[in-house]
Design a protein around this motif. Structure first.
Motif, PDB file in Angstrom:
ATOM      1  N   SER A 122       0.874  -1.143  -0.178  1.00  0.00           N
ATOM      2  CA  SER A 122      -0.174   0.308  -0.074  1.00  0.00           C
ATOM      3  C   SER A 122       0.853   0.762   0.095  1.00  0.00           C
ATOM      4  CB  SER A 122      -0.677   0.093   1.141  1.00  0.00           C
ATOM      5  OG  SER A 122      -1.814  -0.935   0.965  1.00  0.00           O
ATOM      6  N   PHE A 123       0.629   2.351  -0.934  1.00  0.00           N
ATOM      7  CA  PHE A 123       1.155   3.586  -0.529  1.00  0.00           C
ATOM      8  C   PHE A 123      -0.056   4.046  -0.639  1.00  0.00           C
ATOM      9  CE2 PHE A 123       1.912   7.330  -3.202  1.00  0.00           C
ATOM     10  CZ  PHE A 123       3.177   8.003  -2.740  1.00  0.00           C
ATOM     11  N   VAL A 124       0.443   5.733   0.083  1.00  0.00           N
ATOM     12  CA  VAL A 124      -0.652   6.561   0.302  1.00  0.00           C
ATOM     13  C   VAL A 124       0.179   8.373   0.102  1.00  0.00           C
ATOM     14  CG1 VAL A 124      -2.839   8.445   1.159  1.00  0.00           C
ATOM     15  CG2 VAL A 124      -2.533   5.308   0.843  1.00  0.00           C
ATOM     16  N   GLY A 125      -0.165   9.236  -0.236  1.00  0.00           N
ATOM     17  CA  GLY A 125       0.673   9.887  -0.498  1.00  0.00           C
ATOM     18  C   GLY A 125      -0.902  11.893  -0.919  1.00  0.00           C
ATOM     19  N   ILE A 126      -0.377  12.928  -0.331  1.00  0.00           N
ATOM     20  CA  ILE A 126      -0.977  13.475  -0.454  1.00  0.00           C
ATOM     21  C   ILE A 126      -0.146  14.996  -1.382  1.00  0.00           C
ATOM     22  CG2 ILE A 126      -1.992  15.777   0.664  1.00  0.00           C
ATOM     23  CD1 ILE A 126      -2.747  13.842   2.656  1.00  0.00           C
ATOM     24  N   TYR A 127      -0.293  15.427  -2.677  1.00  0.00           N
ATOM     25  CA  TYR A 127       0.293  16.212  -3.334  1.00  0.00           C
ATOM     26  C   TYR A 127      -0.345  17.755  -2.847  1.00  0.00           C
ATOM     27  CZ  TYR A 127       3.157  18.945  -6.926  1.00  0.00           C
ATOM     28  OH  TYR A 127       4.037  19.705  -6.707  1.00  0.00           O
ATOM     29  N   SER A 128       0.259  18.453  -2.497  1.00  0.00           N
ATOM     30  CA  SER A 128      -1.105  20.369  -3.119  1.00  0.00           C
ATOM     31  C   SER A 128      -0.020  20.792  -3.809  1.00  0.00           C
ATOM     32  CB  SER A 128      -0.013  21.080  -1.470  1.00  0.00           C
ATOM     33  OG  SER A 128      -0.352  21.833  -1.701  1.00  0.00           O
ATOM     34  N   THR A 129      -0.802  21.435  -4.734  1.00  0.00           N
ATOM     35  CA  THR A 129      -0.238  22.219  -5.795  1.00  0.00           C
ATOM     36  C   THR A 129      -0.217  23.556  -5.348  1.00  0.00           C
ATOM     37  OG1 THR A 129      -2.810  23.042  -5.752  1.00  0.00           O
ATOM     38  CG2 THR A 129      -2.134  20.969  -6.900  1.00  0.00           C
ATOM     39  N   GLY A 130      -0.248  23.827  -4.061  1.00  0.00           N
ATOM     40  CA  GLY A 130      -0.189  24.654  -3.749  1.00  0.00           C
ATOM     41  C   GLY A 130      -0.527  26.316  -4.192  1.00  0.00           C
ATOM     42  N   LYS A 131      -1.567  25.799  -4.459  1.00  0.00           N
ATOM     43  CA  LYS A 131      -2.894  27.474  -5.285  1.00  0.00           C
ATOM     44  C   LYS A 131      -4.489  26.943  -4.425  1.00  0.00           C
ATOM     45  CE  LYS A 131      -0.962  27.192  -9.562  1.00  0.00           C
ATOM     46  NZ  LYS A 131      -1.622  26.774 -11.111  1.00  0.00           N
ATOM     47  N   GLN A 132      -4.397  28.648  -4.123  1.00  0.00           N
ATOM     48  CA  GLN A 132      -5.647  28.259  -3.797  1.00  0.00           C
ATOM     49  C   GLN A 132      -7.147  27.671  -3.869  1.00  0.00           C
ATOM     50  OE1 GLN A 132      -7.198  32.047  -1.670  1.00  0.00           O
ATOM     51  NE2 GLN A 132      -9.326  30.933  -0.814  1.00  0.00           N
ATOM     52  N   ASN A 133      -8.094  26.773  -3.476  1.00  0.00           N
ATOM     53  CA  ASN A 133      -9.598  26.620  -3.879  1.00  0.00           C
ATOM     54  C   ASN A 133     -10.524  27.897  -4.476  1.00  0.00           C
ATOM     55  OD1 ASN A 133     -12.161  25.849  -5.019  1.00  0.00           O
ATOM     56  ND2 ASN A 133     -12.856  25.880  -3.093  1.00  0.00           N
ATOM     57  N   PRO A 134      -9.902  27.724  -6.531  1.00  0.00           N
ATOM     58  CA  PRO A 134     -10.736  28.575  -7.422  1.00  0.00           C
ATOM     59  C   PRO A 134     -12.272  28.691  -6.957  1.00  0.00           C
ATOM     60  CG  PRO A 134     -10.680  25.913  -8.178  1.00  0.00           C
ATOM     61  CD  PRO A 134     -10.100  25.884  -7.171  1.00  0.00           C
ATOM     62  N   ASN A 135     -12.653  28.159  -6.063  1.00  0.00           N
ATOM     63  CA  ASN A 135     -14.197  28.536  -5.851  1.00  0.00           C
ATOM     64  C   ASN A 135     -14.063  29.293  -4.401  1.00  0.00           C
ATOM     65  OD1 ASN A 135     -15.283  27.078  -8.092  1.00  0.00           O
ATOM     66  ND2 ASN A 135     -15.600  25.048  -6.377  1.00  0.00           N
ATOM     67  N   GLY A 136     -12.626  29.733  -4.282  1.00  0.00           N
ATOM     68  CA  GLY A 136     -12.902  30.729  -3.225  1.00  0.00           C
ATOM     69  C   GLY A 136     -12.993  30.616  -1.734  1.00  0.00           C
ATOM     70  N   THR A 137     -13.367  28.886  -1.352  1.00  0.00           N
ATOM     71  CA  THR A 137     -12.948  28.438  -0.486  1.00  0.00           C
ATOM     72  C   THR A 137     -11.561  28.947   0.561  1.00  0.00           C
ATOM     73  OG1 THR A 137     -12.394  26.454  -0.406  1.00  0.00           O
ATOM     74  CG2 THR A 137     -15.482  27.263   0.011  1.00  0.00           C
ATOM     75  N   GLN A 138     -11.466  28.706   1.707  1.00  0.00           N
ATOM     76  CA  GLN A 138     -10.090  29.038   2.245  1.00  0.00           C
ATOM     77  C   GLN A 138      -9.327  27.370   2.162  1.00  0.00           C
ATOM     78  OE1 GLN A 138      -9.634  31.220   5.721  1.00  0.00           O
ATOM     79  NE2 GLN A 138     -10.261  33.289   4.173  1.00  0.00           N
ATOM     80  N   LYS A 139      -9.471  26.620   1.498  1.00  0.00           N
ATOM     81  CA  LYS A 139      -8.677  25.103   1.131  1.00  0.00           C
ATOM     82  C   LYS A 139      -7.415  25.461  -0.131  1.00  0.00           C
ATOM     83  CE  LYS A 139     -12.342  23.202   3.244  1.00  0.00           C
ATOM     84  NZ  LYS A 139     -12.335  21.954   3.973  1.00  0.00           N
ATOM     85  N   THR A 140      -6.714  24.647  -0.513  1.00  0.00           N
ATOM     86  CA  THR A 140      -5.555  24.851  -1.171  1.00  0.00           C
ATOM     87  C   THR A 140      -6.162  23.116  -2.195  1.00  0.00           C
ATOM     88  OG1 THR A 140      -3.800  25.348   0.548  1.00  0.00           O
ATOM     89  CG2 THR A 140      -3.014  24.033  -1.387  1.00  0.00           C
ATOM     90  N   VAL A 141      -5.362  23.546  -3.203  1.00  0.00           N
ATOM     91  CA  VAL A 141      -6.164  21.919  -4.011  1.00  0.00           C
ATOM     92  C   VAL A 141      -4.787  21.174  -3.367  1.00  0.00           C
ATOM     93  CG1 VAL A 141      -6.411  21.397  -6.389  1.00  0.00           C
ATOM     94  CG2 VAL A 141      -7.682  23.641  -5.868  1.00  0.00           C
ATOM     95  N   CYS A 142      -5.418  19.387  -4.240  1.00  0.00           N
ATOM     96  CA  CYS A 142      -4.864  18.629  -3.253  1.00  0.00           C
ATOM     97  C   CYS A 142      -4.832  17.927  -4.063  1.00  0.00           C
ATOM     98  CB  CYS A 142      -4.150  18.071  -2.186  1.00  0.00           C
ATOM     99  SG  CYS A 142      -3.397  19.850  -1.049  1.00  0.00           S
ATOM    100  N   TYR A 143      -3.913  16.864  -4.664  1.00  0.00           N
ATOM    101  CA  TYR A 143      -4.163  15.344  -4.820  1.00  0.00           C
ATOM    102  C   TYR A 143      -3.662  14.262  -3.530  1.00  0.00           C
ATOM    103  CZ  TYR A 143      -5.436  17.735  -9.146  1.00  0.00           C
ATOM    104  OH  TYR A 143      -5.831  18.789  -9.619  1.00  0.00           O
ATOM    105  N   ASN A 144      -4.511  13.409  -3.724  1.00  0.00           N
ATOM    106  CA  ASN A 144      -4.196  11.747  -3.010  1.00  0.00           C
ATOM    107  C   ASN A 144      -3.778  11.199  -3.971  1.00  0.00           C
ATOM    108  OD1 ASN A 144      -4.754  12.830   0.240  1.00  0.00           O
ATOM    109  ND2 ASN A 144      -7.651  12.838  -1.371  1.00  0.00           N
ATOM    110  N   TRP A 145      -2.787  10.520  -3.944  1.00  0.00           N
ATOM    111  CA  TRP A 145      -2.272   9.747  -4.985  1.00  0.00           C
ATOM    112  C   TRP A 145      -2.305   8.424  -3.990  1.00  0.00           C
ATOM    113  CZ3 TRP A 145       2.034  10.404  -8.748  1.00  0.00           C
ATOM    114  CH2 TRP A 145       2.046  11.768  -9.120  1.00  0.00           C
TER     115      TRP A 145
END
Length: 170
Positions: free
Chosen positions: A142-165
């Motif tokens: 099993s592998f699980v990783g989280i990658y952050s794009t460093g960009k804020q949610n384009p819909n304006g919430t105070q969250k960062t766009v990430c990808y779960n790998w």
């Protein structure tokens, strides 16, 4: 005299109607702009502490958390699969390439498996990075990783766009 007043009022009706329509249009445009403004209006009761919270800073770009775990494979076999994962994380392999390489390696090692699942497209939004908990056992690997794009949610919430790998061999 009454006729003169009626005639005057008729003469002024059109300009008054035009002025009223223009005024309503201006009000509507201002309402639209204020509703679609990206900046939050500051209320009179906002404290300096509240305005600091409004200055959201996205989570920095890059790998934030990742873990691997093994089940019924040896530590040497896990190390080989970990190496494939690292190549994939660097962009040297696509999801399908990694899946094929894991299946090829498991076949070469004579390890029976039911399925290999790989994805780097688990779009998610985080305000803070969660813990990644994997237990040894259960799956072959099993592998699980989280990658952050460093960009804020384009819909304006105070969250960062990430990808779960993730990559799993069952």
């Amino acid at each position: 005299m009454k006729k003169q007043l009626k005639r005057l009022s008729k003469e002024y009706r059109k300009p008054i109607i035009v002025v009223a329509i223009v005024a309503m249009a201006v009000v509507c445009v201002n309402i639209f702009i204020s509703l679609n403004s990206k900046e939050k209006p500051v209320a009179l009761n906002d404290s300096p502490q509240n305005s600091i919270q409004d200055n959201y800073v996205p989570i920095s770009k890059g790998w934030k958390k990742s873990r691997t775990a093994k089940g019924d494979i040896t530590s040497v076999q896990k190390t080989k699969l970990d190496g494939l994962i690292e190549s994939w994380k660097k962009g040297d392999m696509s999801d399908s390439d990694l899946k094929n390489n894991i299946m090829k390696y498991l076949d070469e090692q004579g390890i029976d498996y039911k399925e290999v699942s790989v994805t780097s497209k688990g779009y998610t939004l985080y305000d803070k990075i969660p813990e990644v908990n994997l237990r040894e056992g259960g799956n072959l690997y099993s592998f699980v990783g989280i990658y952050s794009t460093g960009k804020q949610n384009p819909n304006g919430t105070q969250k960062t766009v990430c990808y779960n790998w993730s990559a799993f061999a069952f």
